[in-house]
Design an enzyme around this catalytic site. Sequence first.
Site, PDB file in Angstrom:
ATOM      1  N   GLU A 186      90.003  10.775  58.936  1.00  0.00           N
ATOM      2  CA  GLU A 186      88.638  10.292  59.160  1.00  0.00           C
ATOM      3  C   GLU A 186      87.797  11.386  59.818  1.00  0.00           C
ATOM      4  O   GLU A 186      88.252  12.036  60.766  1.00  0.00           O
ATOM      5  CB  GLU A 186      88.650   9.055  60.061  1.00  0.00           C
ATOM      6  CG  GLU A 186      87.256   8.486  60.306  1.00  0.00           C
ATOM      7  CD  GLU A 186      87.276   7.400  61.382  1.00  0.00           C
ATOM      8  OE1 GLU A 186      86.773   6.298  61.099  1.00  0.00           O
ATOM      9  OE2 GLU A 186      87.778   7.659  62.489  1.00  0.00           O
ATOM     10  N   TYR A 234      79.452   9.893  57.142  1.00  0.00           N
ATOM     11  CA  TYR A 234      80.805   9.446  57.453  1.00  0.00           C
ATOM     12  C   TYR A 234      81.701   9.670  56.241  1.00  0.00           C
ATOM     13  O   TYR A 234      81.293   9.451  55.098  1.00  0.00           O
ATOM     14  CB  TYR A 234      80.802   7.949  57.802  1.00  0.00           C
ATOM     15  CG  TYR A 234      82.188   7.374  57.997  1.00  0.00           C
ATOM     16  CD1 TYR A 234      82.790   7.367  59.246  1.00  0.00           C
ATOM     17  CD2 TYR A 234      82.897   6.850  56.917  1.00  0.00           C
ATOM     18  CE1 TYR A 234      84.070   6.857  59.427  1.00  0.00           C
ATOM     19  CE2 TYR A 234      84.182   6.340  57.076  1.00  0.00           C
ATOM     20  CZ  TYR A 234      84.760   6.351  58.333  1.00  0.00           C
ATOM     21  OH  TYR A 234      86.027   5.850  58.506  1.00  0.00           O
TER      22      TYR A 234
END
Length: 420
Positions: free
Chosen positions: A229, A141
């Site tokens: 993101e 991530y």
Amino acid sequence: KTTSISIRSAKLLRALVLSPMLLVAQSQAFQFTSRRWLNLQEYQSKKLMSDYGVRVQRFFVADSANEALQADKRLNAKEIVLKAQILAGGRGKGVFNSGLKGGLAEQMIGYNLATKQTPKGGVKVNKVIVAEALDIARETYLAILMDRSCNGPMLVGSPQGGVDIEELVASNPELIFKEQIGIFEGIKDSQAQRMAENLGFLGPLKNQAADQIKKLYNVFLKVDPSQVEVNPFSETPEGQVVCFDAKINFDDNAEFPQKNIFAMDNKSENEPIENEAARYDLKHIGLDGNIACFVNGAGLAMATCDIIFLNGGKPANFLDLGGSVKEAQVYQAFKLLTADPKVEAILLSIFGGIVNCAIIANGITKACRELELKVPMMVRLEGTNVQEAQSILSSSGLPITSTIDLEDAARKAVDNVSKK
């Protein structure tokens, strides 16, 4: 968006930066999180990232089954993946009202997709990404966001990607790595390398991941988002670092310098009342109660929702006037609230710092007369020209209940609803 305001990015920001600031309402009947001005679809985010050299899968966008078929032919890939384009997370685990659980364009486009972040009935899918399918050896991530605690960009990563990052923050905070980026110096090579290492990239992949991280930061600088993101930020068995998913969010500060990006805003997923409110520079968020909250400022809105709950009621919405208020806005705000069949009472709470309470009062009386207000209204005003405002309301002859403070206003609103 309205009932699924809690998007992953806002939840991550709150978990990392604002976790001590909990709302009473979150432990009650609804969840409220920060709302961003513009959230791009995945295909739009990937296109922006690709323009700045970030590696994404080859893809095309289709809004019909025939276009999806043509996209498949143009890709000429061994295998493709179809991804529904809606502003919600958990799409891979979602269910279409066509009965499909993923796979066929003709059973995706034009049907509603329900995930844990959408309303119960789901959101209509108008477009799909047709992308080259790549194997994933490992998922991580990565995000870059504006962090209030350091007044600048923060690089956030975890070696565990492809999961709900907000749950990971709560359960395994040791797996979250952060790098504060100097707004003037920019990201340093050492920071990009350290983050790549913390994400578990080894050997040549470490340098490759660090390069992608620096390119993502360049996107962050060039397009003025509040967050970039990537989840998952992954490596393939062939030794490539690829951004398999993308989300770029903006607040309204970016609207002026990024007009081309804001022109990409697709309001089809908004509730009609939300779009109507935006026409008058009002912000409306729908909830599931019966007491309308009419306020100026998001902080006051949250406090008003909380105090309604504490007094045994449930807010139907909140409608935020913002700072520079005109009488016409007040009128339109009332028009929106009174058109909602759920609303059985209105609680108006205004703190007149930069807002003139007299303007609010004039707007209220005009709206009540012209719209023939049929539900009880409690008014709490404080601040600039409050005495003049109270005089306007008391001499109006309208069924408006003035209150001592916010607690008094909430109690009276709940009592009025309870009597029905």
